[in-house]
Motif scaffolding. Sequence first.
Motif, PDB file in Angstrom:
ATOM      1  N   ASP A  91       0.834  -1.263   0.231  1.00 38.34           N
ATOM      2  CA  ASP A  91      -0.061  -0.032  -0.023  1.00 38.34           C
ATOM      3  C   ASP A  91       0.696   1.256  -0.119  1.00 38.34           C
ATOM      4  OD1 ASP A  91       0.941  -0.504   2.709  1.00 38.34           O
ATOM      5  OD2 ASP A  91      -0.812   0.529   3.402  1.00 38.34           O
TER       6      ASP A  91
ATOM      7  N   PHE B 270      -1.538  -4.991  -6.112  1.00 38.98           N
ATOM      8  CA  PHE B 270      -2.723  -4.293  -5.643  1.00 38.98           C
ATOM      9  C   PHE B 270      -2.277  -3.764  -4.242  1.00 38.98           C
ATOM     10  CE2 PHE B 270      -3.833  -8.324  -7.440  1.00 38.98           C
ATOM     11  CZ  PHE B 270      -4.948  -7.945  -8.245  1.00 38.98           C
TER      12      PHE B 270
ATOM     13  N   ASP C 203      -4.850  -2.729  -1.947  1.00 38.42           N
ATOM     14  CA  ASP C 203      -5.700  -3.015  -0.867  1.00 38.42           C
ATOM     15  C   ASP C 203      -5.765  -4.631  -0.448  1.00 38.42           C
ATOM     16  OD1 ASP C 203      -8.504  -4.245  -0.228  1.00 38.42           O
ATOM     17  OD2 ASP C 203      -9.172  -1.859  -0.230  1.00 38.42           O
TER      18      ASP C 203
ATOM     19  N   GLU D  46      -9.141  -6.484  -1.907  1.00 35.34           N
ATOM     20  CA  GLU D  46      -9.170  -6.539  -3.187  1.00 35.34           C
ATOM     21  C   GLU D  46      -8.112  -7.432  -3.743  1.00 35.34           C
ATOM     22  OE1 GLU D  46     -10.943  -5.113  -6.953  1.00 35.34           O
ATOM     23  OE2 GLU D  46     -11.271  -4.817  -4.927  1.00 35.34           O
TER      24      GLU D  46
ATOM     25  N   LYS E  98      -9.439 -10.858  -3.546  1.00 35.46           N
ATOM     26  CA  LYS E  98     -10.546 -11.211  -4.326  1.00 35.46           C
ATOM     27  C   LYS E  98     -10.019 -11.640  -5.872  1.00 35.46           C
ATOM     28  CE  LYS E  98     -13.444  -7.896  -4.460  1.00 35.46           C
ATOM     29  NZ  LYS E  98     -14.243  -6.586  -4.522  1.00 35.46           N
ATOM     30  N   ASN E  99      -8.761 -11.268  -6.163  1.00 32.27           N
ATOM     31  CA  ASN E  99      -8.574 -11.269  -7.295  1.00 32.27           C
ATOM     32  C   ASN E  99      -7.195 -12.334  -7.470  1.00 32.27           C
ATOM     33  OD1 ASN E  99      -9.439  -9.130  -9.574  1.00 32.27           O
ATOM     34  ND2 ASN E  99      -9.129  -8.110  -7.417  1.00 32.27           N
TER      35      ASN E  99
ATOM     36  N   LYS F 239      -7.533  -3.136   5.288  1.00 34.61           N
ATOM     37  CA  LYS F 239      -8.872  -4.288   5.032  1.00 34.61           C
ATOM     38  C   LYS F 239      -8.522  -5.637   5.368  1.00 34.61           C
ATOM     39  CE  LYS F 239     -11.325  -1.234   1.908  1.00 34.61           C
ATOM     40  NZ  LYS F 239     -12.202  -1.165   0.863  1.00 34.61           N
TER      41      LYS F 239
END
Length: 227
Positions: free
Chosen positions: A11, A32, A34, A37, A40-41, A58
Amino acid sequence: MEKSKIFYVEDDATLAFLTIDYLEQFYDITHFSDGAEAVKNFHKTDYDLCILDVMLPKKDGFEIAEEIRNSNSEIPIFFLSAKSLKEDRIRGLKLGADDFLVKPFSLEELSLKIEVFLKRSQKATIPVQKSYEIGSFQFHPNDYCVTKDKEKISLTERESALLKLFLDNKNEVLKREKILTALWGDDDYFMGRSLDVFISRLRKIFKDEENVRIENIPRIGFKLVIE
């Protein structure tokens, strides 16, 4: 030749920019910032290696690693952290991390470590003996797991390599330096601490097997005894 795919979660925008700018000349980097996120990917692409910052919004790096390991026990995972706390290193290793770099770190060193682990992962795809008997357990090195009846316990690539090394030399003393060099290519202090964590996990798995034990040979190494 297709570039290896790196899953990178960080980040810090400046650090991420510098790291990607350096590494993308060698690898295909997907970044990424996050944690949620990223998780999720993750399964949308077949990645070859993960680089995870510990402190993330998160979902932190430890949570991401745990989710990755639930579905993929083989992919190498590096943690990046601004802290060098022993507790963080131990937690990372227990989650199946392959390395832990403390910020600030050298991009050249990171690249070299990536190359070493990618090569080891490729070697790990070479077929080996399908299974070994360990008391009432079966060890499946190709699947990175041990099974007993209907119970299945997943292992990381490094834990599998350690167990296979023991089994290939069962009832023989393995020098600590030989184990460290075989698994990490080095025998420094931190790798020694990592080895202790892995051996502790293997002992826990086989703790109820009366005829299976990993003996500590003081100042020399270890011996897997199967009677």
